[in-house]
Design an enzyme around this catalytic site. Structure first.
Site, PDB file in Angstrom:
ATOM      1  N   TYR A  41       0.745  -1.210  -0.029  1.00 26.10           N
ATOM      2  CA  TYR A  41       0.206   0.012  -0.091  1.00 26.10           C
ATOM      3  C   TYR A  41       0.813   1.020  -0.033  1.00 26.10           C
ATOM      4  CZ  TYR A  41      -3.458  -3.527   1.646  1.00 26.10           C
ATOM      5  OH  TYR A  41      -4.260  -4.637   1.946  1.00 26.10           O
TER       6      TYR A  41
ATOM      7  N   LEU B  17     -16.917  -4.109   2.610  1.00 27.89           N
ATOM      8  CA  LEU B  17     -18.118  -3.465   1.888  1.00 27.89           C
ATOM      9  C   LEU B  17     -18.168  -3.591   0.473  1.00 27.89           C
ATOM     10  CD1 LEU B  17     -17.503  -0.003   4.100  1.00 27.89           C
ATOM     11  CD2 LEU B  17     -18.979  -2.145   4.502  1.00 27.89           C
TER      12      LEU B  17
ATOM     13  N   ASN C  63     -18.861   3.242  10.822  1.00 28.87           N
ATOM     14  CA  ASN C  63     -18.496   1.907  10.466  1.00 28.87           C
ATOM     15  C   ASN C  63     -18.521   1.202  11.726  1.00 28.87           C
ATOM     16  OD1 ASN C  63     -18.732   2.141   7.754  1.00 28.87           O
ATOM     17  ND2 ASN C  63     -16.799   2.114   7.312  1.00 28.87           N
TER      18      ASN C  63
HETATM   19  P1  NAP Z   1     -14.169  -1.882   1.578  1.00 29.87           P
HETATM   20  O1  NAP Z   1     -13.414  -1.628   2.780  1.00 29.87           O
HETATM   21  O2  NAP Z   1     -15.017  -2.875   1.220  1.00 29.87           O
HETATM   22  O3  NAP Z   1     -14.765  -0.513   0.707  1.00 29.87           O
HETATM   23  C1  NAP Z   1     -14.191   0.615   0.965  1.00 29.87           C
HETATM   24  C2  NAP Z   1     -14.893   1.806   0.013  1.00 29.87           C
HETATM   25  O4  NAP Z   1     -15.934   1.857   0.819  1.00 29.87           O
HETATM   26  C3  NAP Z   1     -14.291   3.055  -0.118  1.00 29.87           C
HETATM   27  O5  NAP Z   1     -14.504   3.627  -1.301  1.00 29.87           O
HETATM   28  C4  NAP Z   1     -14.845   3.730   1.165  1.00 29.87           C
HETATM   29  O6  NAP Z   1     -15.278   5.251   0.914  1.00 29.87           O
HETATM   30  C5  NAP Z   1     -16.172   3.036   1.223  1.00 29.87           C
HETATM   31  N1  NAP Z   1     -16.841   3.354   2.368  1.00 29.87           N
HETATM   32  C6  NAP Z   1     -16.266   3.074   3.712  1.00 29.87           C
HETATM   33  N2  NAP Z   1     -17.292   3.170   4.560  1.00 29.87           N
HETATM   34  C7  NAP Z   1     -18.330   3.587   4.088  1.00 29.87           C
HETATM   35  C8  NAP Z   1     -19.732   3.919   4.723  1.00 29.87           C
HETATM   36  N3  NAP Z   1     -19.905   3.708   5.937  1.00 29.87           N
HETATM   37  N4  NAP Z   1     -20.584   4.378   3.710  1.00 29.87           N
HETATM   38  C9  NAP Z   1     -20.432   4.336   2.228  1.00 29.87           C
HETATM   39  N5  NAP Z   1     -19.116   4.221   1.839  1.00 29.87           N
HETATM   40  C10 NAP Z   1     -18.175   3.655   2.627  1.00 29.87           C
HETATM   41  O7  NAP Z   1     -12.569  -2.108   0.283  1.00 29.87           O
HETATM   42  P2  NAP Z   1     -11.112  -2.467   0.384  1.00 29.87           P
HETATM   43  O8  NAP Z   1     -10.636  -1.042   0.564  1.00 29.87           O
HETATM   44  O9  NAP Z   1     -10.833  -3.344  -0.759  1.00 29.87           O
HETATM   45  O10 NAP Z   1     -10.780  -3.385   1.622  1.00 29.87           O
HETATM   46  C11 NAP Z   1     -10.838  -2.874   2.966  1.00 29.87           C
HETATM   47  C12 NAP Z   1      -9.388  -3.228   3.576  1.00 29.87           C
HETATM   48  O11 NAP Z   1      -9.150  -4.620   3.161  1.00 29.87           O
HETATM   49  C13 NAP Z   1      -8.247  -2.718   2.396  1.00 29.87           C
HETATM   50  O12 NAP Z   1      -8.154  -1.292   2.857  1.00 29.87           O
HETATM   51  C14 NAP Z   1      -6.805  -3.375   3.001  1.00 29.87           C
HETATM   52  O13 NAP Z   1      -6.643  -2.857   4.153  1.00 29.87           O
HETATM   53  C15 NAP Z   1      -7.385  -4.767   2.965  1.00 29.87           C
HETATM   54  N6  NAP Z   1      -7.324  -5.553   1.659  1.00 29.87           N
HETATM   55  C16 NAP Z   1      -6.489  -6.711   1.946  1.00 29.87           C
HETATM   56  C17 NAP Z   1      -6.604  -7.326   0.607  1.00 29.87           C
HETATM   57  C18 NAP Z   1      -5.426  -8.469   0.659  1.00 29.87           C
HETATM   58  O14 NAP Z   1      -5.103  -9.083  -0.652  1.00 29.87           O
HETATM   59  N7  NAP Z   1      -4.995  -9.185   1.914  1.00 29.87           N
HETATM   60  C19 NAP Z   1      -6.850  -6.914  -0.448  1.00 29.87           C
HETATM   61  C20 NAP Z   1      -7.694  -5.942  -0.465  1.00 29.87           C
HETATM   62  C21 NAP Z   1      -7.931  -5.200   0.672  1.00 29.87           C
HETATM   63  P3  NAP Z   1     -14.604   6.203   1.567  1.00 29.87           P
HETATM   64  O15 NAP Z   1     -13.085   6.262   1.641  1.00 29.87           O
HETATM   65  O16 NAP Z   1     -14.976   7.433   0.953  1.00 29.87           O
HETATM   66  O17 NAP Z   1     -15.051   6.223   3.050  1.00 29.87           O
END
Ligand code: NAP
Length: 271
Positions: free
Chosen positions: A42, A187, A236
């Site tokens: 990241y 999400l 959240n």
């Molecule tokens: P996510 O958490 O499912 O979704 C993030 C999105 O949701 C962002 O656009 C965020 O926007 C929005 N959001 C968050 N809270 C919200 C709410 N209350 N209402 C409306 N929209 C909301 O997706 P992700 O970032 O892919 O996954 C989360 C974490 O998992 C990552 O940050 C990372 O740390 C980890 N990850 C790990 C891997 C792996 O291979 N191990 C892969 C992917 C992700 P805003 O920023 O505007 O709030």
């Protein structure tokens, strides 16, 4: 080492602007998060570390290093033994910490070789650089193999998991193998929040679809790590207090599976 106590965490993938990342991590800890998830990939470990340091140093906040689970992941390009050793130390330097709580294999691809890679994770745990070893994006067979090779218990397996991608097999294995399942993209990267079923449950309960999705994870013993900014960070956290009824849980369990949001065959992972 006591078992890893994992609560809902702050995901940090996509927090690319260093100031925003630092402010968001600090705001999350101030709001009550005690688990922060980052990765070498990241490119924000330094900014995450600054957010942690700001809160640890704040006399008005009663948050100590021991209160927070800090997790990072070794990049799939860095899984050869010497690279694991070197880059894990670099991660700690960037984070400004002398240990992390959880060090993951980010994805078992490219330079990953179970017999070569995993003993170095044991070595780093024995040396005190990480308290626990985790794996991410492992298949059931790769999990079984890792359990045979590692001396350390696998504390956590991090995979995509949300109401439209529920991972029943990996949830069952987590219970059988006694590790926590950490759900990333809980999400669905924001893309499942207009799902009619989640919206209906949220409206009826006067809460947000994101809270419903995260409460489903918690009820199913999956530790969600939503990435969020601004007001979403605090919103959240309401998932901890929000309890879905048995019938709403059943309705979410019955949702049709969608496509995974992170594609392991994506060129970005398989260069
Ligand atoms: P996510 O958490 O499912 O979704 C993030 C999105 O949701 C962002 O656009 C965020 O926007 C929005 N959001 C968050 N809270 C919200 C709410 N209350 N209402 C409306 N929209 C909301 O997706 P992700 O970032 O892919 O996954 C989360 C974490 O998992 C990552 O940050 C990372 O740390 C980890 N990850 C790990 C891997 C792996 O291979 N191990 C892969 C992917 C992700 P805003 O920023 O505007 O709030």
């Amino acid at each position: 080492m006591p078992p890893l106590d994992l609560d809902i965490g702050l995901g940090t993938s996509g927090l690319d602007d260093p100031d925003e990342c630092t402010d968001t991590v600090a705001a999350a800890l101030a709001a009550g998060y005690r688990h922060v998830d980052t990765a070498q990939m990241y490119d924000n470990e330094a900014a995450v570390g600054e957010g942690l340091a700001r809160v640890f140093a704040d006399p008005n906040r009663d948050v100590d290093r021991e209160d927070v689970v800090v997790a990072t992941k070794v990049h799939p390009d860095n899984l050869a033994p010497d690279d694991v050793r070197e880059t894990a130390r670099e991660s700690l330097d960037r984070l400004g910490l002398d240990r992390v709580d959880l060090l993951y294999v980010h994805w078992p691809i490219r330079t990953y070789d179970a017999a070569e890679t995993l003993p170095v994770f044991d070595e780093l745990r024995e040396a005190g650089l990480t308290d626990h070893v985790g794996v991410s994006n492992f298949t059931p067979d790769l999990l079984r193999e890792a359990r045979e090779i590692l001396d350390s218990p696998i504390a956590a397996h991090q995979v995509e998991c949300h109401p439209r991608f529920q991972q029943p097999e990996l949830r069952e294995l987590a219970a059988d193998f006694d590790h926590r399942l950490v759900g990333y993209s809980p999400l669905g990267r924001g893309e499942i929040l207009d799902d009619p079923a989640l919206v209906e449950i949220a409206e009826r309960n006067d809460t947000a679809p994101a809270v419903v999705a995260l409460a489903w994870s918690l009820a199913r013993d999956v530790v969600p790590i939503p990435k969020a900014t601004g007001d979403h960070v605090r919103e959240n956290l309401q998932a901890r207090e929000f309890e879905l009824s048995a019938s709403d849980l059943d309705a979410i369990d019955a949702l049709e599976p969608g496509d995974r949001k992170i594609d392991p065959d994506d060129a970005a992972w398989n260069r």
